[in-house]
Design an enzyme around this catalytic site. Structure first.
Site, PDB file in Angstrom:
ATOM      1  N   ASN A 260       0.622 -12.512  -0.505  1.00  0.00           N
ATOM      2  CA  ASN A 260       0.904 -11.033  -1.332  1.00  0.00           C
ATOM      3  C   ASN A 260       2.467 -10.630  -0.784  1.00  0.00           C
ATOM      4  OD1 ASN A 260       1.107  -8.396  -2.237  1.00  0.00           O
ATOM      5  ND2 ASN A 260      -1.120  -8.731  -3.074  1.00  0.00           N
TER       6      ASN A 260
ATOM      7  N   HIS B  65       4.057  -5.847  -0.247  1.00  0.00           N
ATOM      8  CA  HIS B  65       4.175  -4.994   0.248  1.00  0.00           C
ATOM      9  C   HIS B  65       6.040  -4.659   0.795  1.00  0.00           C
ATOM     10  CE1 HIS B  65       1.434  -2.579   0.055  1.00  0.00           C
ATOM     11  NE2 HIS B  65       0.613  -3.340   0.610  1.00  0.00           N
TER      12      HIS B  65
ATOM     13  N   ARG C  62       1.553  -2.850 -10.646  1.00  0.00           N
ATOM     14  CA  ARG C  62       0.668  -1.859 -11.322  1.00  0.00           C
ATOM     15  C   ARG C  62       1.198  -1.051 -12.077  1.00  0.00           C
ATOM     16  NH1 ARG C  62      -3.007   1.039  -7.172  1.00  0.00           N
ATOM     17  NH2 ARG C  62      -3.649  -0.136  -5.622  1.00  0.00           N
TER      18      ARG C  62
ATOM     19  N   GLU D   6      -2.030 -10.010  -9.961  1.00  0.00           N
ATOM     20  CA  GLU D   6      -2.696  -9.557  -9.948  1.00  0.00           C
ATOM     21  C   GLU D   6      -2.503  -7.925 -10.578  1.00  0.00           C
ATOM     22  OE1 GLU D   6      -3.250  -7.682  -6.190  1.00  0.00           O
ATOM     23  OE2 GLU D   6      -4.642  -9.278  -4.886  1.00  0.00           O
TER      24      GLU D   6
END
Length: 248
Positions: free
Chosen positions: A7, A10, A49, A74
């Site tokens: 992932n 970050h 997001r 995601e």
């Protein structure tokens, strides 16, 4: 072989801390994805997001173009993001809950309460040739409901396991680890493929290897943190070396 999905959210978090709203900046999560694949990662995960706090729309389109392994998007079960996913066509989507005040995704989906809407999204994705994973706690009712939605995968939330591992006395077996083992067995019996992720790191991963039937681990923060000191490729290789001991 237990697979590793890295992932890269970050990496974008660091970029946005300095360049938010600029449309450019460093470090580049797309370049991070390239390095992860070069090091042997089996897939790349990114979370678009609703508030665009780290990964941006331009990132996911570029990632879809350059990722040569498996691109996992995601996402919340939200109309805007669903529409983007259907156009983007990642290899797989992982549906997760989103709360604006959280730092990172905390807790799993309540599939029991949202089974109908999740089933509708699973069908849309399936019709578009996109696999679906549901991010859930290792709870019997949630796993049963997940199987009914038509999702091919679940991703077991390992956050509580990671917290218990951090606070437990050395040698103490985690109750949450037992829940993960039971959940993975139940899911496998129901025909679901099992991934896992959240809070996994170089210290607690060996303990997770007692969970059966795992297909893939999605790990982000720990690898990005390690990469600060040793570089992204080395950080990925170190995690893969730990995962080689998994026997399923």
């Amino acid at each position: 072989m237990l697979k590793l999905g890295v992932n890269i959210d970050h990496v974008a978090t660091v970029r946005e801390a300095r360049y938010r709203g600029r449309g450019f900046g460093e470090p580049d999560p797309v370049e991070a994805a390239r390095l992860c694949e070069t090091a042997g990662a089996h897939g790349i995960t990114a979370h678009l997001r609703e508030d665009r706090r780290h990964i941006q729309d331009r990132d996911i389109w570029k990632l879809r173009e350059i990722v040569k392994t498996r691109f996992n998007l995601e996402m919340a079960n939200a109309p805007e993001i669903i529409d983007i996913a259907l156009k983007l066509k990642p290899h797989i989507v992982c549906l997760v809950p989103e709360r604006r005040l959280e730092v990172t995704t905390e807790g799993g989906l309540d599939v029991v309460a949202n089974e109908k809407s999740l089933a509708e999204t699973c069908k849309k994705m399936k019709d578009a040739g996109i696999e679906v994973s549901l991010f859930i706690a290792p709870d019997q009712r949630q796993i049963d409901a997940s199987a009914r939605t038509g999702a091919q995968f679940i991703e077991l939330h390992t956050g509580k396991f990671a917290e218990e591992f951090h606070s437990a006395e050395r040698g103490t077996r985690s109750a949450e680890l037992d829940r993960l083992i039971a959940g993975a067995k139940q899911a496998h019996t129901l025909g679901l493929k099992v991934n896992a992720g959240h809070g996994l790191n170089y210290e607690n991963l060996p303990a997770l290897c007692s969970v059966p039937h795992l297909v893939e681990l999605n790990i982000g923060h720990s690898i990005v943190s390690r990469a600060v000191f040793v570089g992204m490729e080395q950080a990925v290789k170190e995690m893969l070396a730990l995962m080689e001991k998994y026997r399923g």
